[in-house]
Design a protein around this motif. Sequence first.
Motif, PDB file in Angstrom:
ATOM      1  N   LYS A  20       0.332  -1.122   0.752  1.00 14.48           N
ATOM      2  CA  LYS A  20       0.119  -0.130   0.142  1.00 14.48           C
ATOM      3  C   LYS A  20       0.967   1.044   0.090  1.00 14.48           C
ATOM      4  O   LYS A  20       2.007   1.106   0.539  1.00 14.48           O
ATOM      5  CB  LYS A  20      -0.710  -0.066   1.304  1.00 14.48           C
ATOM      6  CG  LYS A  20      -2.199   1.325   1.289  1.00 14.48           C
ATOM      7  CD  LYS A  20      -3.507   0.801   1.029  1.00 14.48           C
ATOM      8  CE  LYS A  20      -4.270   1.305   0.830  1.00 14.48           C
ATOM      9  NZ  LYS A  20      -5.290   1.241   0.324  1.00 14.48           N
ATOM     10  N   SER A  21       0.349   2.359  -0.655  1.00 14.47           N
ATOM     11  CA  SER A  21       0.765   3.433  -0.572  1.00 14.47           C
ATOM     12  C   SER A  21      -0.283   4.218  -0.586  1.00 14.47           C
ATOM     13  O   SER A  21      -0.752   4.342  -1.083  1.00 14.47           O
ATOM     14  CB  SER A  21       1.638   3.934  -2.134  1.00 14.47           C
ATOM     15  OG  SER A  21       2.731   2.734  -3.045  1.00 14.47           O
ATOM     16  N   PHE A  22       0.310   5.292   0.396  1.00  8.92           N
ATOM     17  CA  PHE A  22      -0.387   6.941   0.993  1.00  8.92           C
ATOM     18  C   PHE A  22       0.944   7.723   1.396  1.00  8.92           C
ATOM     19  O   PHE A  22       1.570   8.138   1.565  1.00  8.92           O
ATOM     20  CB  PHE A  22      -1.666   6.075   1.955  1.00  8.92           C
ATOM     21  CG  PHE A  22      -1.008   5.912   3.092  1.00  8.92           C
ATOM     22  CD1 PHE A  22      -0.389   6.290   4.012  1.00  8.92           C
ATOM     23  CD2 PHE A  22       0.094   3.962   3.200  1.00  8.92           C
ATOM     24  CE1 PHE A  22       0.762   5.939   5.219  1.00  8.92           C
ATOM     25  CE2 PHE A  22       0.219   3.435   4.624  1.00  8.92           C
ATOM     26  CZ  PHE A  22       0.354   4.153   5.138  1.00  8.92           C
ATOM     27  N   LEU A  23      -0.113   9.186   1.322  1.00 13.62           N
ATOM     28  CA  LEU A  23       0.797  10.518   1.703  1.00 13.62           C
ATOM     29  C   LEU A  23      -0.271  10.624   2.752  1.00 13.62           C
ATOM     30  O   LEU A  23      -1.246   9.573   3.920  1.00 13.62           O
ATOM     31  CB  LEU A  23      -0.308  10.960   0.705  1.00 13.62           C
ATOM     32  CG  LEU A  23       0.480  11.123  -0.428  1.00 13.62           C
ATOM     33  CD1 LEU A  23      -0.358  12.665  -1.772  1.00 13.62           C
ATOM     34  CD2 LEU A  23       1.471  11.700  -0.873  1.00 13.62           C
ATOM     35  N   LEU A  24       0.483  11.186   3.955  1.00 11.17           N
ATOM     36  CA  LEU A  24       1.028  11.443   5.451  1.00 11.17           C
ATOM     37  C   LEU A  24       0.886  12.598   5.145  1.00 11.17           C
ATOM     38  O   LEU A  24       2.045  13.784   4.932  1.00 11.17           O
ATOM     39  CB  LEU A  24       1.368  10.709   5.927  1.00 11.17           C
ATOM     40  CG  LEU A  24       1.053   9.313   6.206  1.00 11.17           C
ATOM     41  CD1 LEU A  24       1.756   8.762   7.801  1.00 11.17           C
ATOM     42  CD2 LEU A  24      -0.452   8.828   6.905  1.00 11.17           C
ATOM     43  N   GLU A  25       0.405  13.826   6.132  1.00  7.20           N
ATOM     44  CA  GLU A  25       0.293  15.379   6.939  1.00  7.20           C
ATOM     45  C   GLU A  25       1.187  14.511   7.750  1.00  7.20           C
ATOM     46  O   GLU A  25       1.372  14.207   8.624  1.00  7.20           O
ATOM     47  CB  GLU A  25      -0.991  15.633   6.314  1.00  7.20           C
ATOM     48  CG  GLU A  25      -0.988  15.958   5.581  1.00  7.20           C
ATOM     49  CD  GLU A  25      -2.156  17.059   5.650  1.00  7.20           C
ATOM     50  OE1 GLU A  25      -2.520  17.416   6.466  1.00  7.20           O
ATOM     51  OE2 GLU A  25      -3.019  17.297   4.357  1.00  7.20           O
ATOM     52  N   ARG A  26       1.887  16.102   7.724  1.00  6.21           N
ATOM     53  CA  ARG A  26       2.702  15.953   9.265  1.00  6.21           C
ATOM     54  C   ARG A  26       1.481  16.203  10.516  1.00  6.21           C
ATOM     55  O   ARG A  26       0.355  16.230  10.724  1.00  6.21           O
ATOM     56  CB  ARG A  26       3.080  17.765   9.784  1.00  6.21           C
ATOM     57  CG  ARG A  26       4.368  18.072  10.958  1.00  6.21           C
ATOM     58  CD  ARG A  26       4.646  19.173  11.226  1.00  6.21           C
ATOM     59  NE  ARG A  26       5.869  18.871  10.045  1.00  6.21           N
ATOM     60  CZ  ARG A  26       5.734  20.025   8.963  1.00  6.21           C
ATOM     61  NH1 ARG A  26       5.183  20.694   8.202  1.00  6.21           N
ATOM     62  NH2 ARG A  26       7.332  19.945   8.148  1.00  6.21           N
ATOM     63  N   GLY A  27       2.042  15.369  12.071  1.00  6.19           N
ATOM     64  CA  GLY A  27       1.550  14.624  12.982  1.00  6.19           C
ATOM     65  C   GLY A  27       0.053  13.658  12.544  1.00  6.19           C
ATOM     66  O   GLY A  27      -0.473  13.639  13.629  1.00  6.19           O
ATOM     67  N   ASP A  28      -0.332  13.065  11.193  1.00  7.82           N
ATOM     68  CA  ASP A  28      -0.932  12.279  10.992  1.00  7.82           C
ATOM     69  C   ASP A  28      -0.584  10.856  11.102  1.00  7.82           C
ATOM     70  O   ASP A  28       0.479  10.149  11.830  1.00  7.82           O
ATOM     71  CB  ASP A  28      -0.781  12.080   8.978  1.00  7.82           C
ATOM     72  CG  ASP A  28      -1.884  13.200   8.658  1.00  7.82           C
ATOM     73  OD1 ASP A  28      -2.781  13.525   9.262  1.00  7.82           O
ATOM     74  OD2 ASP A  28      -2.830  13.244   7.577  1.00  7.82           O
ATOM     75  N   GLU A  29      -1.901   9.959  11.438  1.00  5.89           N
ATOM     76  CA  GLU A  29      -1.164   8.799  12.103  1.00  5.89           C
ATOM     77  C   GLU A  29      -2.824   7.958  10.158  1.00  5.89           C
ATOM     78  O   GLU A  29      -2.948   7.654  10.042  1.00  5.89           O
ATOM     79  CB  GLU A  29      -1.670   8.575  13.173  1.00  5.89           C
ATOM     80  CG  GLU A  29      -2.812   8.314  13.387  1.00  5.89           C
ATOM     81  CD  GLU A  29      -2.484   7.645  15.196  1.00  5.89           C
ATOM     82  OE1 GLU A  29      -2.126   8.014  15.831  1.00  5.89           O
ATOM     83  OE2 GLU A  29      -4.327   7.866  15.602  1.00  5.89           O
ATOM     84  N   ALA A  30      -1.425   6.180  10.266  1.00  3.84           N
ATOM     85  CA  ALA A  30      -2.365   5.588   9.259  1.00  3.84           C
ATOM     86  C   ALA A  30      -2.053   4.257  10.803  1.00  3.84           C
ATOM     87  O   ALA A  30      -1.387   3.778  10.812  1.00  3.84           O
ATOM     88  CB  ALA A  30      -1.680   4.993   8.658  1.00  3.84           C
ATOM     89  N   VAL A  31      -3.358   3.951  10.720  1.00  2.00           N
ATOM     90  CA  VAL A  31      -3.961   2.297  10.879  1.00  2.00           C
ATOM     91  C   VAL A  31      -4.075   1.593  10.758  1.00  2.00           C
ATOM     92  O   VAL A  31      -5.420   1.688  10.062  1.00  2.00           O
ATOM     93  CB  VAL A  31      -4.907   2.327  12.506  1.00  2.00           C
ATOM     94  CG1 VAL A  31      -5.605   1.496  12.901  1.00  2.00           C
ATOM     95  CG2 VAL A  31      -4.707   4.107  13.170  1.00  2.00           C
ATOM     96  N   PHE A  32      -3.111   0.342  10.522  1.00  2.00           N
ATOM     97  CA  PHE A  32      -4.202  -1.023  10.075  1.00  2.00           C
ATOM     98  C   PHE A  32      -4.255  -1.439  11.133  1.00  2.00           C
ATOM     99  O   PHE A  32      -3.134  -2.012  11.934  1.00  2.00           O
ATOM    100  CB  PHE A  32      -2.584  -1.426   8.956  1.00  2.00           C
ATOM    101  CG  PHE A  32      -2.240  -0.428   7.658  1.00  2.00           C
ATOM    102  CD1 PHE A  32      -2.627  -0.796   6.707  1.00  2.00           C
ATOM    103  CD2 PHE A  32      -1.914   0.595   7.924  1.00  2.00           C
ATOM    104  CE1 PHE A  32      -2.436  -0.348   5.388  1.00  2.00           C
ATOM    105  CE2 PHE A  32      -1.337   1.459   7.503  1.00  2.00           C
ATOM    106  CZ  PHE A  32      -2.084   1.074   6.027  1.00  2.00           C
ATOM    107  N   THR A  33      -5.575  -2.372  10.357  1.00  2.61           N
ATOM    108  CA  THR A  33      -5.998  -4.316  11.532  1.00  2.61           C
ATOM    109  C   THR A  33      -6.323  -4.410  10.367  1.00  2.61           C
ATOM    110  O   THR A  33      -6.766  -4.580   8.773  1.00  2.61           O
ATOM    111  CB  THR A  33      -7.079  -3.216  12.035  1.00  2.61           C
ATOM    112  OG1 THR A  33      -8.128  -2.570  11.568  1.00  2.61           O
ATOM    113  CG2 THR A  33      -6.827  -2.254  13.340  1.00  2.61           C
ATOM    114  N   GLY A  34      -6.889  -5.290  10.410  1.00  3.78           N
ATOM    115  CA  GLY A  34      -7.797  -7.035   9.797  1.00  3.78           C
ATOM    116  C   GLY A  34      -6.948  -8.229   9.821  1.00  3.78           C
ATOM    117  O   GLY A  34      -6.479  -8.618  11.042  1.00  3.78           O
ATOM    118  N   PRO A  35      -7.888  -9.058   9.038  1.00  2.97           N
ATOM    119  CA  PRO A  35      -7.129 -10.497   8.690  1.00  2.97           C
ATOM    120  C   PRO A  35      -5.826 -10.714   8.851  1.00  2.97           C
ATOM    121  O   PRO A  35      -5.477 -11.665   8.837  1.00  2.97           O
ATOM    122  CB  PRO A  35      -8.680 -11.298   8.332  1.00  2.97           C
ATOM    123  CG  PRO A  35      -8.802 -10.195   6.889  1.00  2.97           C
ATOM    124  CD  PRO A  35      -8.598  -8.746   8.264  1.00  2.97           C
TER     125      PRO A  35
END
Length: 117
Positions: free
Chosen positions: A13-28
Amino acid sequence: MLKINGKELSFSKSFLLERGDEAVFTGPEFSGETLRLTTFQYIPGMSSKSDVKAELKDGEAVVNMPFLENGSFATALQLELNNKSNVKVRVAGQSMAGYLLVQLDIYLSSPRNYGPR
């Protein structure tokens, strides 16, 4: 299925984050566990040990990544999940027009199960 260095890539997966952002991955893919990616302000001249940090917090794997104005970084970590599966995570980041472009590759290896089906 794509194999890199003989290991099957579960997903990418590719994605963009801004300063202070967070990305959360969950799932099977994580057997109900969570991978959290957060950014911190990078100050040029910081120790290389503070560039990327991974730690386990409250049952979540948390990866702190520098928000870069220039350049890039890459790191990998390995997690053992509840069901004895192993997850290898490769994370790379690069500055891009005021954002951090993050590339996340997940490799999942499960133990063999010879039980009746």
